[in-house]
Design a protein around this motif. Sequence first.
Motif, PDB file in Angstrom:
ATOM      1  N   UNK B   9       4.009 -10.671  -5.666  1.00 21.76           N
ATOM      2  CA  UNK B   9       4.782  -9.478  -5.281  1.00 21.76           C
ATOM      3  C   UNK B   9       5.819 -10.354  -4.125  1.00 21.76           C
ATOM      4  N   UNK B  45      -3.187  -4.418   0.861  1.00 20.74           N
ATOM      5  CA  UNK B  45      -2.474  -2.596   0.604  1.00 20.74           C
ATOM      6  C   UNK B  45      -2.116  -2.293  -0.849  1.00 20.74           C
ATOM      7  N   UNK B  48      -5.539  -0.768  -2.062  1.00 20.77           N
ATOM      8  CA  UNK B  48      -5.543   1.025  -1.214  1.00 20.77           C
ATOM      9  C   UNK B  48      -4.419   1.339  -1.571  1.00 20.77           C
ATOM     10  N   UNK B  49      -2.932   1.127  -2.280  1.00 20.89           N
ATOM     11  CA  UNK B  49      -2.228   2.165  -2.422  1.00 20.89           C
ATOM     12  C   UNK B  49      -1.082   2.489  -1.473  1.00 20.89           C
ATOM     13  N   UNK B  50      -0.972   1.658  -0.763  1.00 15.64           N
ATOM     14  CA  UNK B  50      -0.009   1.196  -0.087  1.00 15.64           C
ATOM     15  C   UNK B  50       1.196   0.905  -0.357  1.00 15.64           C
ATOM     16  N   UNK B  51       1.088  -0.297  -1.517  1.00 12.69           N
ATOM     17  CA  UNK B  51       2.871  -1.243  -2.196  1.00 12.69           C
ATOM     18  C   UNK B  51       2.188  -1.142  -3.035  1.00 12.69           C
ATOM     19  N   UNK B  52       3.132  -0.968  -3.828  1.00 13.43           N
ATOM     20  CA  UNK B  52       3.140  -1.442  -5.309  1.00 13.43           C
ATOM     21  C   UNK B  52       3.497  -2.713  -5.439  1.00 13.43           C
ATOM     22  N   UNK B  67      -0.898   3.824  -8.624  1.00  9.76           N
ATOM     23  CA  UNK B  67      -1.280   4.028  -6.316  1.00  9.76           C
ATOM     24  C   UNK B  67      -0.713   4.987  -6.582  1.00  9.76           C
ATOM     25  N   UNK B  72      -6.304   7.155  -5.445  1.00  9.87           N
ATOM     26  CA  UNK B  72      -6.533   7.068  -3.487  1.00  9.87           C
ATOM     27  C   UNK B  72      -7.565   7.472  -3.143  1.00  9.87           C
ATOM     28  N   UNK B  77      -9.995   2.887   3.383  1.00  2.87           N
ATOM     29  CA  UNK B  77      -9.454   1.774   3.610  1.00  2.87           C
ATOM     30  C   UNK B  77      -8.661   1.762   5.424  1.00  2.87           C
ATOM     31  N   UNK B  79      -6.900  -0.680   7.060  1.00  3.09           N
ATOM     32  CA  UNK B  79      -5.600  -1.970   8.150  1.00  3.09           C
ATOM     33  C   UNK B  79      -5.853  -2.697   8.955  1.00  3.09           C
ATOM     34  N   UNK B  80      -5.316  -3.551   8.861  1.00  6.88           N
ATOM     35  CA  UNK B  80      -5.503  -4.473   9.918  1.00  6.88           C
ATOM     36  C   UNK B  80      -4.570  -4.093  11.372  1.00  6.88           C
TER      37      UNK B  80
END
Lengths: 241, 308
Positions: B9, B45, B48-52, B67, B72, B77, B79-80
């Motif tokens: 990434x 991330x 979790x499916x937030x980013x590719x 994703x 999902x 999840x 997150x931070x």
Amino acid sequence: MKIIDFKNTVILINKELEHYLNTAPAYILISIFLLITGYFFAQPLFLTNEANLNSLTEIIPLILTFFAPALSMRLIAEEKKTQTIEVLLTLPFTEEEIIISKYISASIIIISSIIFMFPYVTTLYFLSSPDTGHIVGSLASIVLCSLSFLSIGVFASTISSSQITAFIIGFGISFVFYLVGKVAPFMPLHIQGLISYIGIDLHISNMARGVIDIKDIIYFFSLIIFFIYLGICRLKNMRIR
Amino acid sequence: MIKVVNLKKKYGDFEALKGISFEAKNNSITALLGPNGAGKTTTLRILSGYFYQDSGDIEFYGEKFLQTPEFKRMVGYVPENNPVYDDLEVYDYLFWIASAYRLGKKEVKKAIDSCSIGSIIGERIGTLSKGYKQRVSLAKAIIHNPRLLLLDEPTTGLDPNQSDETRRLINDMKKDKTIIISTHILSEVEMLCDDMVIINRGEVVLSGSKKDIIEKNSVNEYVAVFEGNVEIDFSVIEGFESVNKIISNDETIYRIKFYIKSDMRKDIMELIKTHNLPLREFYKKRVTLDEIFKELTEKNNGVEIENN
């Protein structure tokens, strides 16, 4: 794979509406909107001695350049700022469902505000016999103008995590569409028609005559679809980066 | 089981992940350990499916992970920095989350009971303490009984009691789940996790079970502290590798390493007795995760190591 699930959309709309109805800003904005529109409706009413909504349709696009972005500026910008966008995008919703639901919830609020303008209409019918076609056309143009500027506001909200920036961008783009129609008469003749068509003035005045022309409907819906699509692209882009 | 293969990434020109690969087993807690900017949050991330991801594969219980909303539904999840909707009440928030997964009051109640937040369900989330907000987010993450639970620094900012309570909750959730935790806190890894993946600068530097990692990286080292300034030659003991001598104001500290793995305490004590030296302290050094971590990652890399 379904892009838009009806039930998901309803779930998201309910959440957004709950936020609008449980917090003060929406009520304050609606009150200010009704105060200003009420003033501009009532002030020239007995001077012109005409039972119409022309005074309103002339000024309301300008009011909506402020009101619509103010109503929509928090929709995505606040989620980005508080990082709840990460919660939202990791739930089983698509970007299309998120943007469309937020747009629909804001639309419900703005249309409710317009419905609260019914005393203006009843006043006209009480005082005289206004042209019903003009009344319906004017109200329809106000609704479509507000929905168009709202779609611009939703898109602007996807650009920044600052609500103020989102408001300024939303206002700026909406104002361009408001202003373009005003400067069209000063443009060279061969492009006057195109410039007029891009501006919102022409379409509102057309509909206010009581004539619902398909060109005007296409104009408003094109604006709405275009900016909603841009908003969806912005949200998808956040995930790809 | 989650299998991550060669995940990459980039953010612009910055390579956040340079091709990380690891596995996380079912019924276990895997720690993603690394300094700030190592790539832990980016990894979570993506999972979790937030980013590719830019490239690389994720295998999720034998299937390729995409994703999509369907996948999902199998992931929970937190997150931070634990983002929450401050203006919603706890119950309304959890009910809305449950609706998103097409679940109802029964699942909401189960999550509330699991995370012991029954006393605050009527409160606005924004008014809660950090510890309770964390529990609300945990409840939200498990409400749909996900197969994969991702927790990004779940105890950061919590006081010791809150941290203990959160760790207890996480440990209770282990059954039938794969849990991946991103953390800085090495003591948390020692207390909670079964497996470890150490990431540094977007690459995996070490992975495996916690027990194996500690054993493989352990050294046969002893510490002897004498009163005053003393001289003693430990190289006479068979298996001797090296010695480090530190003289301070009123004591001498010897760190003696042996290349053979057997217990050398008896030999060392016999040597000390023959010299009749004033011994203050003597022990076999236990290698800590802190030392393994520091050796594998670079110093002055924005590392915040906490030994609570």
